[in-house]
Design a protein around this motif. Structure first.
Motif, short mmCIF file in Angstrom:
data_model
loop_
_atom_site.label_atom_id
_atom_site.label_comp_id
_atom_site.label_asym_id
_atom_site.label_seq_id
_atom_site.Cartn_x
_atom_site.Cartn_y
_atom_site.Cartn_z
N PHE A 37 66.29 30.85 3.77
CA PHE A 37 67.48 30.24 3.19
C PHE A 37 68.35 29.66 4.28
CE2 PHE A 37 67.95 34.74 3.84
CZ PHE A 37 69.17 34.87 4.47
N THR A 38 69.31 28.84 3.86
CA THR A 38 70.29 28.24 4.76
C THR A 38 71.65 28.77 4.37
OG1 THR A 38 68.92 26.25 4.96
CG2 THR A 38 71.24 26.04 5.56
N LEU A 39 72.43 29.15 5.38
CA LEU A 39 73.76 29.72 5.12
C LEU A 39 74.71 28.68 4.57
CD1 LEU A 39 74.14 31.92 8.33
CD2 LEU A 39 73.32 32.61 6.06
N ASN A 40 75.55 29.09 3.63
CA ASN A 40 76.51 28.19 2.99
C ASN A 40 77.74 27.97 3.87
OD1 ASN A 40 78.18 30.46 2.63
ND2 ASN A 40 77.66 30.70 0.47
N ALA A 41 78.73 27.29 3.35
CA ALA A 41 79.94 26.94 4.11
C ALA A 41 80.69 28.16 4.63
CB ALA A 41 80.86 26.08 3.26
N ASP A 42 80.49 29.31 3.99
CA ASP A 42 81.14 30.55 4.42
C ASP A 42 80.25 31.35 5.38
OD1 ASP A 42 83.33 32.32 4.39
OD2 ASP A 42 82.38 33.56 2.85
N GLY A 43 79.10 30.78 5.77
CA GLY A 43 78.20 31.48 6.69
C GLY A 43 77.43 32.61 6.02
N ARG A 44 77.26 32.51 4.71
CA ARG A 44 76.58 33.56 3.93
C ARG A 44 75.42 32.94 3.14
NH1 ARG A 44 80.12 38.04 3.46
NH2 ARG A 44 82.21 37.54 4.20
N SER A 45 74.52 33.80 2.70
CA SER A 45 73.50 33.34 1.76
C SER A 45 74.17 33.12 0.41
CB SER A 45 72.36 34.35 1.65
OG SER A 45 72.84 35.58 1.17
N ALA A 46 73.64 32.21 -0.37
CA ALA A 46 74.25 31.88 -1.65
C ALA A 46 74.25 33.06 -2.62
CB ALA A 46 73.54 30.69 -2.28
N LYS A 47 73.29 33.97 -2.48
CA LYS A 47 73.21 35.15 -3.34
C LYS A 47 72.73 36.33 -2.49
CE LYS A 47 68.57 33.93 -4.80
NZ LYS A 47 67.66 33.69 -5.88
N PRO A 48 72.89 37.55 -2.98
CA PRO A 48 72.40 38.70 -2.21
C PRO A 48 70.91 38.56 -1.92
CG PRO A 48 73.76 39.45 -4.04
CD PRO A 48 73.54 37.97 -4.23
N LEU A 49 70.49 39.04 -0.76
CA LEU A 49 69.07 38.99 -0.39
C LEU A 49 68.26 39.94 -1.23
CD1 LEU A 49 69.57 38.84 3.47
CD2 LEU A 49 69.47 36.97 1.81
N PHE A 50 68.86 41.05 -1.59
CA PHE A 50 68.32 42.01 -2.56
C PHE A 50 69.48 42.50 -3.40
CE2 PHE A 50 64.94 42.89 0.66
CZ PHE A 50 63.83 42.74 -0.15
N THR A 51 69.24 42.72 -4.67
CA THR A 51 70.24 43.37 -5.52
C THR A 51 70.05 44.88 -5.40
OG1 THR A 51 68.80 43.42 -7.44
CG2 THR A 51 70.18 41.44 -7.15
N ASP A 52 70.95 45.64 -5.98
CA ASP A 52 70.83 47.10 -5.98
C ASP A 52 69.51 47.54 -6.57
OD1 ASP A 52 73.34 47.39 -4.89
OD2 ASP A 52 74.33 47.75 -6.80
N GLN A 53 69.05 46.85 -7.59
CA GLN A 53 67.83 47.24 -8.28
C GLN A 53 66.57 46.90 -7.48
OE1 GLN A 53 70.19 45.18 -9.79
NE2 GLN A 53 71.23 46.87 -10.81
#
Length: 116
Positions: A37-53
């Motif tokens: 993935f590519t980091l967004n404007a906030d330097g984060r992935s657009a969604k969690p890499l893994f969810t709790d489940q």
């Protein structure tokens, strides 16, 4: 929350928007690519890499394309550059907890920790 990451560019004092990152599961001497993935404007992935489940006990690796990011920002890097890709190997012992893996990076140094 599962697993998240965040990258801050300490050279420019901003999030590392546009940095490419890869996530691998590791173990038994090998690594399996799980996500790129590519980091967004906030330097984060657009969604969690893994969810709790989805997060499981095990070992993982995040690979950050540091040289590619700084070259794209117009930073003149020597050849070969000091940092090319930063690989962070980490373990998840308690998948029911949130694992946040931040990276603070410049072309010459980096730091990480388990965030909240």
């Amino acid at each position: 929350m599962g697993l998240t990451t965040h990258v801050l560019d300490t050279m420019h004092g901003c999030p590392a928007a546009g940095m490419d990152v890869a996530l691998y599961a590791t173990g038994d001497g090998g690594a399996t690519l799980l996500n790129q993935f590519t980091l967004n404007a906030d330097g984060r992935s657009a969604k969690p890499l893994f969810t709790d489940q989805d997060l499981r006990t095990g070992t993982y690796r995040l690979v950050f394309d540091v040289a590619g990011y700084f070259k794209a920002r117009g930073v003149a890097l020597p050849e070969p550059n000091f940092l090319n890709q930063v690989s962070l190997d980490f373990g998840v012992a308690h998948p029911n907890e949130h694992y946040h893996v931040p990276l603070l990076v410049s072309p010459w140094s980096y730091s990480t920790y388990r965030g909240s």
